[in-house]
Design an enzyme around this catalytic site. Structure first.
Site, PDB file in Angstrom:
ATOM      1  N   ASP A  27      67.202  53.393  35.062  1.00  0.00           N
ATOM      2  CA  ASP A  27      66.158  54.382  35.372  1.00  0.00           C
ATOM      3  C   ASP A  27      66.732  55.571  36.151  1.00  0.00           C
ATOM      4  O   ASP A  27      67.704  55.422  36.897  1.00  0.00           O
ATOM      5  CB  ASP A  27      65.039  53.694  36.179  1.00  0.00           C
ATOM      6  CG  ASP A  27      63.779  54.542  36.231  1.00  0.00           C
ATOM      7  OD1 ASP A  27      63.575  55.384  35.342  1.00  0.00           O
ATOM      8  OD2 ASP A  27      62.993  54.353  37.185  1.00  0.00           O
ATOM      9  N   HIS A  44      69.011  61.878  29.560  1.00  0.00           N
ATOM     10  CA  HIS A  44      69.202  60.712  28.684  1.00  0.00           C
ATOM     11  C   HIS A  44      70.595  60.760  28.054  1.00  0.00           C
ATOM     12  O   HIS A  44      71.274  59.743  27.956  1.00  0.00           O
ATOM     13  CB  HIS A  44      68.130  60.677  27.591  1.00  0.00           C
ATOM     14  CG  HIS A  44      66.733  60.536  28.133  1.00  0.00           C
ATOM     15  ND1 HIS A  44      66.423  59.626  29.133  1.00  0.00           N
ATOM     16  CD2 HIS A  44      65.570  61.179  27.841  1.00  0.00           C
ATOM     17  CE1 HIS A  44      65.131  59.730  29.415  1.00  0.00           C
ATOM     18  NE2 HIS A  44      64.594  60.660  28.649  1.00  0.00           N
ATOM     19  N   LEU A 138      81.542  39.425  25.262  1.00  0.00           N
ATOM     20  CA  LEU A 138      80.274  39.739  25.934  1.00  0.00           C
ATOM     21  C   LEU A 138      79.132  39.902  24.919  1.00  0.00           C
ATOM     22  O   LEU A 138      79.317  40.536  23.886  1.00  0.00           O
ATOM     23  CB  LEU A 138      80.439  41.061  26.698  1.00  0.00           C
ATOM     24  CG  LEU A 138      79.188  41.583  27.403  1.00  0.00           C
ATOM     25  CD1 LEU A 138      79.097  41.031  28.816  1.00  0.00           C
ATOM     26  CD2 LEU A 138      79.164  43.106  27.455  1.00  0.00           C
TER      27      LEU A 138
HETATM   28  C1  IPE Z   1      61.456  51.524  32.857  1.00  0.00           C
HETATM   29  O1  IPE Z   1      61.523  52.813  33.367  1.00  0.00           O
HETATM   30  C2  IPE Z   1      61.873  51.511  31.420  1.00  0.00           C
HETATM   31  C3  IPE Z   1      63.270  51.832  31.156  1.00  0.00           C
HETATM   32  C4  IPE Z   1      64.194  52.106  32.014  1.00  0.00           C
HETATM   33  C5  IPE Z   1      63.642  51.812  29.762  1.00  0.00           C
HETATM   34  P1  IPE Z   1      60.217  53.748  33.446  1.00  0.00           P
HETATM   35  O2  IPE Z   1      60.678  55.022  34.050  1.00  0.00           O
HETATM   36  O3  IPE Z   1      59.560  53.810  32.130  1.00  0.00           O
HETATM   37  O4  IPE Z   1      59.287  52.934  34.443  1.00  0.00           O
HETATM   38  P2  IPE Z   1      58.114  53.443  35.395  1.00  0.00           P
HETATM   39  O5  IPE Z   1      57.251  54.350  34.563  1.00  0.00           O
HETATM   40  O6  IPE Z   1      58.748  54.199  36.517  1.00  0.00           O
HETATM   41  O7  IPE Z   1      57.447  52.209  35.882  1.00  0.00           O
HETATM   42  C1  IPE Z   2      65.052  55.962  32.187  1.00  0.00           C
HETATM   43  O1  IPE Z   2      65.007  57.178  32.829  1.00  0.00           O
HETATM   44  C2  IPE Z   2      65.170  56.100  30.685  1.00  0.00           C
HETATM   45  C3  IPE Z   2      63.952  55.743  29.967  1.00  0.00           C
HETATM   46  C4  IPE Z   2      62.874  55.262  30.498  1.00  0.00           C
HETATM   47  C5  IPE Z   2      63.953  55.949  28.544  1.00  0.00           C
HETATM   48  P1  IPE Z   2      63.643  57.988  33.005  1.00  0.00           P
HETATM   49  O2  IPE Z   2      63.477  58.877  31.837  1.00  0.00           O
HETATM   50  O3  IPE Z   2      62.520  57.084  33.297  1.00  0.00           O
HETATM   51  O4  IPE Z   2      64.012  58.846  34.291  1.00  0.00           O
HETATM   52  P2  IPE Z   2      63.042  59.196  35.503  1.00  0.00           P
HETATM   53  O5  IPE Z   2      62.505  57.911  36.045  1.00  0.00           O
HETATM   54  O6  IPE Z   2      61.945  60.077  34.966  1.00  0.00           O
HETATM   55  O7  IPE Z   2      63.933  59.904  36.479  1.00  0.00           O
HETATM   56 MG    MG Z   3      61.761  56.337  35.018  1.00  0.00          MG
END
Ligand code: IPE
Ligand code: IPE
Ligand code: MG
Length: 254
Positions: A27, A44, A138
């Site tokens: 995240d 991303h 792995l």
């Molecule tokens: C969780 O992150 C999902 C992934 C990392 C793929 P999100 O950014 O979607 O989660 P919330 O919205 O903060 O709970």
């Molecule tokens: C995690 O990073 C990747 C996915 C959920 C696909 P985020 O896109 O949730 O990044 P933040 O949380 O907005 O910084």
């Molecule tokens: Mg996120």
């Protein structure tokens, strides 16, 4: 160093107390991009390199299973352009990394609602799983369009079908049937969950399988996550005493 070499190198951390299965909620990509005044998809894209690094490093540390949360059931609600850029990135990354993963003896597996993915991504996923099926290094499990609740409902449906067909009696259903019917059926539960990006929640990841995982939260945003941060999580894990409901005395620790 290749993953294959890494697996044979000595583990310098944890004194043998290495988690067999590590799960990661990757995240913080969006915030990483925002900090640089870039669009979210740039974050991303920047999140691909750490995946490569961490796969190699986890193997080097002696981890057998690595499960990465790449896209959740709820992430479909994001703006269409972001979802579409992410799907494109998955296709591109798979295409680029597959040969080197295969050379490094990595076995790839995907979990999630595959039927919701575009055909071209599904095809790549199937080809990647088939190509690496016989590998013994792995196991890398990528959760795409995955949700813990989706997984549990799916498992319940499968068991209900078995009962309807007369293959199983309802009162015979136990935890082992249920866990076998989940997406990670046959894979040991994660020992360690790492979440980057500072949030301290599960966000519908492996709800059943994380029952006894050690939870490690890092403020580091995923694109900045590297070997040192992973090692910090491994050191945290090595310092934990896992009791599974028992007392220290029962475990012969006190
Ligand atoms: C969780 O992150 C999902 C992934 C990392 C793929 P999100 O950014 O979607 O989660 P919330 O919205 O903060 O709970
Ligand atoms: C995690 O990073 C990747 C996915 C959920 C696909 P985020 O896109 O949730 O990044 P933040 O949380 O907005 O910084
Ligand atoms: Mg996120």
């Amino acid at each position: 160093m290749s993953v294959a070499d890494a697996q044979t190198s000595t583990d310098s951390l944890g004194g043998g107390n290495v988690p067999e299965h590590v799960a990661i909620i990757m995240d913080g990509n969006g915030r990483w991009a925002k900090d640089r005044s870039k669009p979210r998809h740039a974050g991303h894209r920047a999140g691909v390199a750490p995946v490569r690094k961490i796969v190699e490093h986890a193997a080097r540390r002696g981890v057998s299973y690595l499960t990465l949360f790449a896209f959740s059931s709820e992430n479909w609600q994001r703006p269409r352009v972001e979802v579409s850029k992410l799907m494109g990135l998955f296709v591109e990354a798979l295409q680029r990394e597959l040969n080197s993963l295969h050379r490094n003896n990595v076995k790839l597996k995907f979990i999630g609602a595959r039927e919701r993915l575009q055909n071209r991504l599904c095809k790549k996923i199937e080809a990647a799983e088939a190509k690496t099926e016989g590998n013994s290094g792995l196991t890398l499990i990528v959760a795409v369009a995955y949700g813990g609740r989706w997984d549990m409902v799916n498992a319940a449906r499968q068991l209900a079908e078995c009962v309807a067909k007369g293959d199983l009696k309802a009162d015979e259903i136990g935890e082992s049937h249920f866990s076998q019917a989940l997406a990670l059926g046959g894979v040991p539960d994660p020992d360690l969950l790492i979440r980057t990006g500072g949030e301290r929640r599960i966000s519908n990841f492996l709800l059943w399988n994380l029952a006894y995982a050690e939870l490690y939260f890092s403020d580091c945003l995923w694109p900045d996550f590297g070997e040192d941060e992973f090692d910090d999580a491994m050191a945290f894990y090595a310092s934990r005493q896992r009791r599974y409901g028992n007392t220290e005395k029962q475990l012969g620790i006190a």
